[in-house]
Design an enzyme around this catalytic site. Structure first.
Site, PDB file in Angstrom:
ATOM      1  N   ASN A  18       0.888  -1.169   0.000  1.00  0.00           N
ATOM      2  CA  ASN A  18       0.000   0.000   0.000  1.00  0.00           C
ATOM      3  C   ASN A  18       0.925   1.217   0.000  1.00  0.00           C
ATOM      4  O   ASN A  18       1.563   1.510   1.013  1.00  0.00           O
ATOM      5  CB  ASN A  18      -0.853  -0.050   1.257  1.00  0.00           C
ATOM      6  N   CYS A  91      -5.763   5.918   7.770  1.00  0.00           N
ATOM      7  CA  CYS A  91      -5.135   4.899   6.933  1.00  0.00           C
ATOM      8  C   CYS A  91      -4.195   4.097   7.813  1.00  0.00           C
ATOM      9  O   CYS A  91      -3.201   4.639   8.318  1.00  0.00           O
ATOM     10  CB  CYS A  91      -4.373   5.542   5.774  1.00  0.00           C
ATOM     11  N   GLY A  92      -4.510   2.828   8.036  1.00  0.00           N
ATOM     12  CA  GLY A  92      -3.728   2.005   8.953  1.00  0.00           C
ATOM     13  C   GLY A  92      -2.317   1.724   8.475  1.00  0.00           C
ATOM     14  O   GLY A  92      -1.368   1.732   9.269  1.00  0.00           O
ATOM     15  N   CYS A 234      -4.783  -2.818   2.680  1.00  0.00           N
ATOM     16  CA  CYS A 234      -5.507  -1.718   3.332  1.00  0.00           C
ATOM     17  C   CYS A 234      -5.501  -2.029   4.818  1.00  0.00           C
ATOM     18  O   CYS A 234      -6.126  -2.991   5.256  1.00  0.00           O
ATOM     19  CB  CYS A 234      -6.934  -1.604   2.803  1.00  0.00           C
ATOM     20  N   THR A 236      -6.658  -0.446   7.678  1.00  0.00           N
ATOM     21  CA  THR A 236      -7.924  -0.415   8.402  1.00  0.00           C
ATOM     22  C   THR A 236      -8.875  -1.484   7.867  1.00  0.00           C
ATOM     23  O   THR A 236      -9.676  -2.044   8.625  1.00  0.00           O
ATOM     24  CB  THR A 236      -8.582   0.977   8.303  1.00  0.00           C
TER      25      THR A 236
END
Length: 296
Positions: A18, A91-92, A234, A236
């Site tokens: 990511n 955004c984790g 992703c 989260t």
């Protein structure tokens, strides 16, 4: 007439694939338009990324006032923008990369065993070091009432999805097999019925066999991110997926999970806190290269 162009410094980073364009703007002097962010994140004509992380002091961005009210030590604010330029709550993967950038650039310190509070539009998030890189406490989570019907290319029939909010909205859909997961065509946004007011990220998940091994749940996931498209990971969404599968599995399900995404593996842990159950995400953060780019 000659167009005026400004050069800015940037760093490219990622968390399990990511990827993000990181722009340091401590004093909040940059005012990037949606179009400028989208141009920077363009994979053919720009740097390329699933989003942009602007590194700015909480005191220098209007949204940062709420972060400082919540936690006066939250010096830094993660101004996260999706690849289309739109603002996002959290955004984790991005917050781990954000913290790694702060440490590597000497803007902050994070001794072993301590936490670093980071301001976000979803509130302050505490980050600490972990065996795999960094762990972020995503705070309290919430299951949305009712079901969302999800239609996606490659699925023969619509499937029910469970809404999970971990600071940003998600809809998690269980699939029957790895074949179904591989057959998804996520080049188009899945249709949601009813459509959430602010949209949602959509996760598609299948369990490993067995689901639980040595007390840890294991699942595999693909995701379509709001404002971006399909991404390799992703953060989260990984947390939302683990929460949804635990919910479906029942009271005997574990509180520790490993979620495989196309870009790698992330860890999820649910734990009690004074204000209710929290969920934490752990995984790596990598800085790839730095440079300068001309802004129109």
């Amino acid at each position: 007439m000659t167009e005026t162009r400004t050069e800015i410094a940037f760093t490219k980073g990622h968390g399990t694939g990511n990827d993000f364009v990181i722009v340091s703007d401590p004093d909040g002097e940059l005012d990037l338009s949606d179009a400028q962010v989208a141009a920077l994140c363009d994979r053919r004509f720009g740097i390329g990324g699933d989003g942009l992380l602007r590194v700015v002091r909480s005191a220098r961005i209007p949204e940062g006032a709420a972060s400082l009210d919540e936690e006066p030590e939250a010096e830094w604010f993660m101004d996260y923008r999706n690849a289309d330029g739109s603002k996002a709550e959290m955004c984790g993967n991005g917050v781990r990369v954000f913290v790694h950038y702060l440490l590597e650039s000497g803007l902050a310190e994070l001794p072993a065993g301590s936490t670093l509070p980071i301001g976000t539009r979803a509130g302050v998030r505490d980050v600490m070091r972990s065996e795999t890189g960094y762990q972020v406490d995503l705070g309290r989570w919430r299951a949305e009432p009712g079901e969302t019907l999800v239609r996606a290319k490659g699925l023969g029939v619509p499937r029910p999805g469970l809404g999970i909010d971990v600071g940003n909205p998600h809809v998690v859909v269980a699939l029957a097999s790895e074949t179904e997961l591989a057959g998804l065509e996520l080049d188009a946004r899945p249709d949601l019925e009813p459509e959430p007011a602010h949209g949602a990220n959509v996760e598609f998940v299948v369990p490993h066999d067995p689901l639980v091994h040595d007390g840890v749940g294991r699942v595999r996931m693909r995701v379509f991110e709001r404002g971006v498209g399909e991404t390799l990971s992703c953060g989260t969404g990984v947390a939302a997926t683990a929460l949804a599968v635990r919910h479906w599995a029942g009271s005997a399900a574990p509180d520790h999970w490993r979620v495989d995404v196309p870009g790698g593996t992330l860890g999820v842990r649910m734990f009690p806190a004074e204000d209710g159950e929290h969920v934490a995400l752990s995984g790596p953060a990598v800085l790839v290269y730095s440079g300068t780019v001309a802004l129109a």
